[in-house]
Design an enzyme around this catalytic site. Sequence first.
Site, PDB file in Angstrom:
ATOM      1  N   ASP A 173     -25.153 -38.223  24.575  1.00  0.00           N
ATOM      2  CA  ASP A 173     -26.214 -39.074  23.692  1.00  0.00           C
ATOM      3  C   ASP A 173     -26.022 -40.301  24.174  1.00  0.00           C
ATOM      4  OD1 ASP A 173     -27.849 -39.988  21.853  1.00  0.00           O
ATOM      5  OD2 ASP A 173     -26.311 -39.803  20.160  1.00  0.00           O
ATOM      6  N   ASN A 212     -28.727 -42.691  23.348  1.00  0.00           N
ATOM      7  CA  ASN A 212     -29.032 -43.759  22.342  1.00  0.00           C
ATOM      8  C   ASN A 212     -28.548 -43.641  20.860  1.00  0.00           C
ATOM      9  OD1 ASN A 212     -30.228 -41.428  21.829  1.00  0.00           O
ATOM     10  ND2 ASN A 212     -32.261 -42.303  22.047  1.00  0.00           N
ATOM     11  N   ASP A 251     -28.588 -41.150  18.727  1.00  0.00           N
ATOM     12  CA  ASP A 251     -29.415 -40.437  17.600  1.00  0.00           C
ATOM     13  C   ASP A 251     -28.874 -39.193  17.202  1.00  0.00           C
ATOM     14  OD1 ASP A 251     -30.219 -39.004  19.946  1.00  0.00           O
ATOM     15  OD2 ASP A 251     -32.308 -38.978  19.403  1.00  0.00           O
ATOM     16  N   ASP A 295     -29.181 -36.226  25.566  1.00  0.00           N
ATOM     17  CA  ASP A 295     -30.609 -36.701  26.349  1.00  0.00           C
ATOM     18  C   ASP A 295     -30.363 -36.835  27.768  1.00  0.00           C
ATOM     19  OD1 ASP A 295     -29.392 -39.464  26.458  1.00  0.00           O
ATOM     20  OD2 ASP A 295     -29.713 -39.248  24.436  1.00  0.00           O
ATOM     21  N   ASP A 305     -34.604 -24.456  33.789  1.00  0.00           N
ATOM     22  CA  ASP A 305     -34.660 -22.886  33.094  1.00  0.00           C
ATOM     23  C   ASP A 305     -35.949 -22.870  32.988  1.00  0.00           C
ATOM     24  OD1 ASP A 305     -33.995 -20.952  31.359  1.00  0.00           O
ATOM     25  OD2 ASP A 305     -32.095 -22.356  31.158  1.00  0.00           O
ATOM     26  N   ASP A 341     -34.824 -17.202  32.156  1.00  0.00           N
ATOM     27  CA  ASP A 341     -34.615 -16.484  31.188  1.00  0.00           C
ATOM     28  C   ASP A 341     -35.108 -15.114  30.580  1.00  0.00           C
ATOM     29  OD1 ASP A 341     -33.262 -17.337  28.287  1.00  0.00           O
ATOM     30  OD2 ASP A 341     -35.153 -16.552  27.563  1.00  0.00           O
ATOM     31  N   GLU A 366     -31.932 -13.852  34.678  1.00  0.00           N
ATOM     32  CA  GLU A 366     -31.161 -13.481  33.945  1.00  0.00           C
ATOM     33  C   GLU A 366     -31.459 -12.018  33.360  1.00  0.00           C
ATOM     34  OE1 GLU A 366     -29.476 -14.265  29.114  1.00  0.00           O
ATOM     35  OE2 GLU A 366     -31.580 -14.636  29.632  1.00  0.00           O
ATOM     36  N   HIS A 412     -24.291 -21.079  27.784  1.00  0.00           N
ATOM     37  CA  HIS A 412     -24.549 -21.583  26.410  1.00  0.00           C
ATOM     38  C   HIS A 412     -24.558 -20.302  25.398  1.00  0.00           C
ATOM     39  CE1 HIS A 412     -28.116 -20.277  28.076  1.00  0.00           C
ATOM     40  NE2 HIS A 412     -28.654 -20.280  26.896  1.00  0.00           N
ATOM     41  N   ASP A 413     -24.417 -19.132  25.662  1.00  0.00           N
ATOM     42  CA  ASP A 413     -24.594 -17.985  24.865  1.00  0.00           C
ATOM     43  C   ASP A 413     -23.339 -17.265  24.455  1.00  0.00           C
ATOM     44  OD1 ASP A 413     -27.322 -18.071  24.819  1.00  0.00           O
ATOM     45  OD2 ASP A 413     -27.523 -16.907  26.643  1.00  0.00           O
TER      46      ASP A 413
HETATM   47  O1  TEU Z   1     -30.523 -14.982  26.382  1.00  0.00           O
HETATM   48  C1  TEU Z   1     -30.918 -13.822  26.498  1.00  0.00           C
HETATM   49  C2  TEU Z   1     -29.974 -12.853  25.313  1.00  0.00           C
HETATM   50  O2  TEU Z   1     -30.468 -11.740  25.195  1.00  0.00           O
HETATM   51  C3  TEU Z   1     -28.875 -12.844  24.814  1.00  0.00           C
HETATM   52  O3  TEU Z   1     -27.817 -13.875  25.501  1.00  0.00           O
HETATM   53  C4  TEU Z   1     -29.008 -13.417  23.379  1.00  0.00           C
HETATM   54  O4  TEU Z   1     -28.907 -14.807  23.471  1.00  0.00           O
HETATM   55  C5  TEU Z   1     -28.120 -12.462  22.343  1.00  0.00           C
HETATM   56  O5  TEU Z   1     -27.169 -13.531  21.950  1.00  0.00           O
HETATM   57  C6  TEU Z   1     -27.355 -11.343  22.492  1.00  0.00           C
HETATM   58  O6  TEU Z   1     -26.621 -11.147  21.442  1.00  0.00           O
HETATM   59  C7  TEU Z   1     -31.525 -15.869  26.641  1.00  0.00           C
HETATM   60  C8  TEU Z   1     -31.046 -17.237  26.481  1.00  0.00           C
HETATM   61  O7  TEU Z   1     -29.899 -17.671  27.162  1.00  0.00           O
HETATM   62  C9  TEU Z   1     -30.762 -17.551  24.944  1.00  0.00           C
HETATM   63  O8  TEU Z   1     -30.007 -18.886  24.788  1.00  0.00           O
HETATM   64  C10 TEU Z   1     -32.126 -17.367  24.304  1.00  0.00           C
HETATM   65  O9  TEU Z   1     -31.781 -17.612  22.949  1.00  0.00           O
HETATM   66  C11 TEU Z   1     -32.799 -16.123  24.562  1.00  0.00           C
HETATM   67  O10 TEU Z   1     -32.746 -15.835  26.043  1.00  0.00           O
HETATM   68  C12 TEU Z   1     -34.103 -16.065  24.018  1.00  0.00           C
HETATM   69  O11 TEU Z   1     -34.715 -17.076  24.912  1.00  0.00           O
HETATM   70 CA    CA Z   2     -29.812 -39.258  22.145  1.00  0.00          CA
END
Ligand code: TEU
Ligand code: CA
Length: 531
Positions: free
Chosen positions: A23, A25, A27, A31, A100, A197, A238, A312-313
């Site tokens: 971050d 700035n 907030d 960013d 993405d 995605d 993906e 990130h999932d």
């Molecule tokens: O994720 C697809 C997905 O089906 C899984 O990773 C899902 O997040 C779920 O947790 C299964 O338990 C992609 C993205 O990576 C995710 O961050 C998004 O939330 C999702 O698509 C929808 O766009």
């Molecule tokens: Ca920020």
Amino acid sequence: MTERQLEHLKLVVYQVYPRSFKDSNGDGIGDLNGIIEKLDYIKDLGVNAIWLSPCYKSPNEDNGYDISDYRDIMDEFGTLDDWKRMIAEMHKRGMKLIMDFVANHTSAEHMWFQESRKSKDNPYRDYYYWVDEPLNDWQSVFGGSAWQYDETTNQYYLHSYAVGQPDLNWENPKVQKEMVDVIDYWVNLGVDGFRCDVLDQISKDFENDLNANGPRLHEFIKMLFGRPETEHLFVIGECWGAKENNIKLLTGADRRELSTLFQFDHIVVGYGDGNRFNPVPFTLDDVSDKLIKWQDFMQDNDLVATLFFENHDQPRCVSKFANDTDKRYESATMMATMSFLQKGVPFIYQGQEIGTANPYSENIDDYDDIETVNYYKMNPKNLDEEQLFQNMNYGTRDASRRPMAWDNTENSGFGGKPWIPVYNRYKEINVELDLKAKKSVYRYFQKLISLRLENDAFISGKYENITGDRKGIYVYKRYTETDCYIVVCNFENETELDISTNCSLVLSNCGNRVINGTYVPYECAVYKLNA
Ligand code: TEU
Ligand code: CA
């Protein structure tokens, strides 16, 4: 392998989740200027490409995966001018930018959907799937029916994810054209690739009850990426549902579809019935079995694989798969070695390079992820509060979304008071400390990446699993006609290895050693065969 595939195998990708990275700035939200500040940090790791999770305009019901304008930047993240500076700074440092691309759905706040829901004869009506009654019992990935009733026109629309993420109707040629235009817009601005995605969901087959891998998937992907204008891109799909035959079609070098794809067999180990909130016992042998299977398959078919344990999932890999306490350094480095020296394109998720561990919380206010919050509210198995939180802590996507820990000052050096709590252990696990530590995960990653990039055996070289019937250890070879390396990754117990070879140590996480003998828990080592 083609020239293009070999170029791709030289990539090492670092994933940035912008909301949680830096971050600039104060907030409390990461960013684009924050990313620019840290480009040298990323570059020093040795990576040569950055995958940026969505940074487009979005109401953030699913943290940017619900896009309300594909051509502009989210206000909290900055402006298009900031973005242009960011990509220029990346290119200056020799790093590619992979954006993405969310093609399966938009945000309900996207103009297309706002129009679409107004009336049955609105010109945007067929941009989405509208029906009088739910066509089937499909469930949203985030819980509840995938069909949402909408009062205005007394019909239902399809949302495979959040209610605020209506699925686009790709059968409509106008939708196809819109999405091709979005790709071209960013290609003209200089992006080098896309991570797509849930790409396998853009073609559905309602008759056969398939919400992914429908009959027109390849046709749609070719429209997007099989054109001269897109030839130079690195494109990753993906594809949760892709099976062997489809993977050959999606990523075959002559097919003009994808460069590679994410496939999740090794990731869902430990998720009972594939459900992240349903922990089941497993061993690392279960994980390496999956890796071996996919390495063999991708190599036998001349395809480019992806190599990853985090995104990130997913939870932090040291916490889910190994040991995040007294063997955290060994675990983080062994997991990386196990994955990143195989054949394919390595993907590092922000914080993985310092061995970040899962946070822990039994307070629902500490959670933000829509999937986790819905699970808590619905409590589908009627668990008591304690069990419920145990499952949430095991599988929550928030585990990888807490602010990147840069140092041990307030807010872990991230910036202002963050939108989601800092990592509980940030005073112990942060960038500043790791860089100074005798056992630095970051420094190990640097060595691992340069070993990979400087030796063709790890790029174009062949992969061969030589674990045999040993358990508790994963041993594989990478070799060309001139060089051969052996990678040994030991799991949680001591293991004896006895291989007859003459080789020298080139990298290890537990100090000096020779190939044969006892490996301590989470020890790993790479050897070069002597000529
Ligand atoms: O994720 C697809 C997905 O089906 C899984 O990773 C899902 O997040 C779920 O947790 C299964 O338990 C992609 C993205 O990576 C995710 O961050 C998004 O939330 C999702 O698509 C929808 O766009
Ligand atoms: Ca920020």
